[in-house]
Design a protein around this motif. Structure first.
Motif, PDB file in Angstrom:
ATOM      1  N   LEU A  60      45.009  68.619  99.398  1.00  0.00           N
ATOM      2  CA  LEU A  60      44.564  69.895  98.843  1.00  0.00           C
ATOM      3  C   LEU A  60      45.160  71.056  99.631  1.00  0.00           C
ATOM      4  N   ASN A  61      45.206  70.930 100.948  1.00  0.00           N
ATOM      5  CA  ASN A  61      45.813  71.971 101.783  1.00  0.00           C
ATOM      6  C   ASN A  61      47.287  72.167 101.434  1.00  0.00           C
ATOM      7  N   ILE A  62      48.008  71.065 101.207  1.00  0.00           N
ATOM      8  CA  ILE A  62      49.419  71.150 100.820  1.00  0.00           C
ATOM      9  C   ILE A  62      49.558  71.846  99.471  1.00  0.00           C
ATOM     10  N   CYS A  63      48.699  71.491  98.524  1.00  0.00           N
ATOM     11  CA  CYS A  63      48.744  72.102  97.190  1.00  0.00           C
ATOM     12  C   CYS A  63      48.444  73.592  97.247  1.00  0.00           C
ATOM     13  N   ARG A  64      47.572  73.988  98.126  1.00  0.00           N
ATOM     14  CA  ARG A  64      47.237  75.410  98.250  1.00  0.00           C
ATOM     15  C   ARG A  64      48.400  76.211  98.821  1.00  0.00           C
ATOM     16  N   GLU A  65      49.280  75.555  99.568  1.00  0.00           N
ATOM     17  CA  GLU A  65      50.481  76.214 100.093  1.00  0.00           C
ATOM     18  C   GLU A  65      51.553  76.342  99.020  1.00  0.00           C
ATOM     19  N   GLY A  66      51.569  75.404  98.081  1.00  0.00           N
ATOM     20  CA  GLY A  66      52.545  75.415  96.998  1.00  0.00           C
ATOM     21  C   GLY A  66      52.368  74.188  96.128  1.00  0.00           C
ATOM     22  N   MET A  67      52.078  74.396  94.859  1.00  0.00           N
ATOM     23  CA  MET A  67      51.794  73.275  93.955  1.00  0.00           C
ATOM     24  C   MET A  67      53.035  72.419  93.729  1.00  0.00           C
ATOM     25  N   PRO A  68      52.894  71.101  93.890  1.00  0.00           N
ATOM     26  CA  PRO A  68      54.007  70.205  93.561  1.00  0.00           C
ATOM     27  C   PRO A  68      54.107  70.037  92.045  1.00  0.00           C
ATOM     28  N   ASP A  69      55.203  69.443  91.616  1.00  0.00           N
ATOM     29  CA  ASP A  69      55.370  69.130  90.194  1.00  0.00           C
ATOM     30  C   ASP A  69      54.570  67.890  89.814  1.00  0.00           C
ATOM     31  N   ALA A  70      54.470  66.965  90.772  1.00  0.00           N
ATOM     32  CA  ALA A  70      53.798  65.684  90.520  1.00  0.00           C
ATOM     33  C   ALA A  70      52.999  65.270  91.749  1.00  0.00           C
ATOM     34  N   ILE A  71      51.942  64.490  91.497  1.00  0.00           N
ATOM     35  CA  ILE A  71      51.135  63.932  92.576  1.00  0.00           C
ATOM     36  C   ILE A  71      50.893  62.468  92.266  1.00  0.00           C
ATOM     37  N   LEU A  72      51.275  61.601  93.196  1.00  0.00           N
ATOM     38  CA  LEU A  72      50.973  60.171  93.117  1.00  0.00           C
ATOM     39  C   LEU A  72      49.750  59.969  93.994  1.00  0.00           C
ATOM     40  N   LEU A  73      48.629  59.604  93.389  1.00  0.00           N
ATOM     41  CA  LEU A  73      47.321  59.717  94.028  1.00  0.00           C
ATOM     42  C   LEU A  73      46.572  58.402  94.131  1.00  0.00           C
ATOM     43  N   ASP A  74      46.158  58.050  95.352  1.00  0.00           N
ATOM     44  CA  ASP A  74      45.307  56.887  95.586  1.00  0.00           C
ATOM     45  C   ASP A  74      43.857  57.264  95.284  1.00  0.00           C
ATOM     46  N   TRP A  75      43.040  56.269  94.983  1.00  0.00           N
ATOM     47  CA  TRP A  75      41.626  56.521  94.707  1.00  0.00           C
ATOM     48  C   TRP A  75      40.792  56.483  95.982  1.00  0.00           C
ATOM     49  N   ASN A  76      40.865  55.363  96.710  1.00  0.00           N
ATOM     50  CA  ASN A  76      40.002  55.130  97.865  1.00  0.00           C
ATOM     51  C   ASN A  76      40.663  55.612  99.151  1.00  0.00           C
ATOM     52  N   MET A  77      40.177  56.746  99.667  1.00  0.00           N
ATOM     53  CA  MET A  77      40.703  57.322 100.903  1.00  0.00           C
ATOM     54  C   MET A  77      39.554  57.932 101.695  1.00  0.00           C
ATOM     55  N   THR A  84      38.741  68.834  92.382  1.00  0.00           N
ATOM     56  CA  THR A  84      38.924  70.086  93.123  1.00  0.00           C
ATOM     57  C   THR A  84      40.259  70.724  92.771  1.00  0.00           C
ATOM     58  N   LEU A  85      41.313  69.913  92.698  1.00  0.00           N
ATOM     59  CA  LEU A  85      42.648  70.419  92.361  1.00  0.00           C
ATOM     60  C   LEU A  85      42.647  71.122  91.014  1.00  0.00           C
ATOM     61  N   ARG A  86      42.067  70.492  90.006  1.00  0.00           N
ATOM     62  CA  ARG A  86      42.110  71.056  88.655  1.00  0.00           C
ATOM     63  C   ARG A  86      41.352  72.380  88.547  1.00  0.00           C
ATOM     64  N   ALA A  87      40.464  72.669  89.497  1.00  0.00           N
ATOM     65  CA  ALA A  87      39.736  73.943  89.516  1.00  0.00           C
ATOM     66  C   ALA A  87      40.485  75.023  90.297  1.00  0.00           C
ATOM     67  N   GLU A  88      41.545  74.665  90.994  1.00  0.00           N
ATOM     68  CA  GLU A  88      42.331  75.609  91.797  1.00  0.00           C
ATOM     69  C   GLU A  88      43.231  76.453  90.894  1.00  0.00           C
ATOM     70  N   PRO A  89      43.619  77.653  91.369  1.00  0.00           N
ATOM     71  CA  PRO A  89      44.644  78.411  90.647  1.00  0.00           C
ATOM     72  C   PRO A  89      45.914  77.561  90.552  1.00  0.00           C
ATOM     73  N   GLU A  90      46.476  77.440  89.381  1.00  0.00           N
ATOM     74  CA  GLU A  90      47.644  76.608  89.087  1.00  0.00           C
ATOM     75  C   GLU A  90      47.371  75.111  89.241  1.00  0.00           C
ATOM     76  N   GLY A  91      46.113  74.730  89.398  1.00  0.00           N
ATOM     77  CA  GLY A  91      45.757  73.335  89.609  1.00  0.00           C
ATOM     78  C   GLY A  91      45.965  72.438  88.406  1.00  0.00           C
ATOM     79  N   GLU A  92      46.161  73.034  87.236  1.00  0.00           N
ATOM     80  CA  GLU A  92      46.440  72.251  86.035  1.00  0.00           C
ATOM     81  C   GLU A  92      47.913  71.890  85.930  1.00  0.00           C
ATOM     82  N   ARG A  93      48.757  72.560  86.737  1.00  0.00           N
ATOM     83  CA  ARG A  93      50.208  72.387  86.618  1.00  0.00           C
ATOM     84  C   ARG A  93      50.730  71.017  87.044  1.00  0.00           C
TER      85      ARG A  93
END
Length: 122
Positions: free
Chosen positions: A38-55, A66-75
């Motif tokens: 999330l901190n990385i995304c707040r610095e600059g949204m990537p084009d894609a995210i490969l995301l694990d579930w259990n962390m 949380t990402l989808r509620a951020e500004p540009e989080g839908e991108r």
């Protein structure tokens, strides 16, 4: 060059995914938990995210909500990549805003096919 953020608590998975995605011409960032991602995304949204579930700290589903509620989080296009394979987990991920779902273990062909399906690669 498109940017993909790999979010997984396993350094081995991140390394394998990095090699595959760099071969597919992506610039890569990595995070070992959802909060760091999330901190990385707040610095600059990537084009894609490969995301694990259990962390630890923040799991993939909490990160995605949380990402989808951020500004540009839908991108970013979000591809869950996890061992959670029951229909309930998949449905929850899609409802939360995931674009696609990959099961572990994965290989280059699987990642390329999914990224092609969602329009990230030709």
């Amino acid at each position: 060059m498109k940017h993909c953020l790999i979010v997984d608590d396993s350094s081995v998975i991140r390394k394998v995914a990095r090699r595959i995605l760099e071969d597919l011409d992506f610039e890569i960032s990595e995070a070992e938990d959802g909060q760091k991602a999330l901190n990385i995304c707040r610095e600059g949204m990537p084009d894609a995210i490969l995301l694990d579930w259990n962390m630890p700290v923040m799991d993939g589903l909490e990160f995605l909500n949380t990402l989808r509620a951020e500004p540009e989080g839908e991108r970013p296009t979000v591809v869950f990549c996890t061992t959670e394979n029951d229909i309930d987990h998949i449905a929850r991920a899609i409802r939360a805003g995931a674009n696609e779902y990959i099961m572990k273990p994965f290989d280059r062909d699987i990642v390329a096919a999914k990224f092609h399906e969602v329009g990230l690669i030709d």
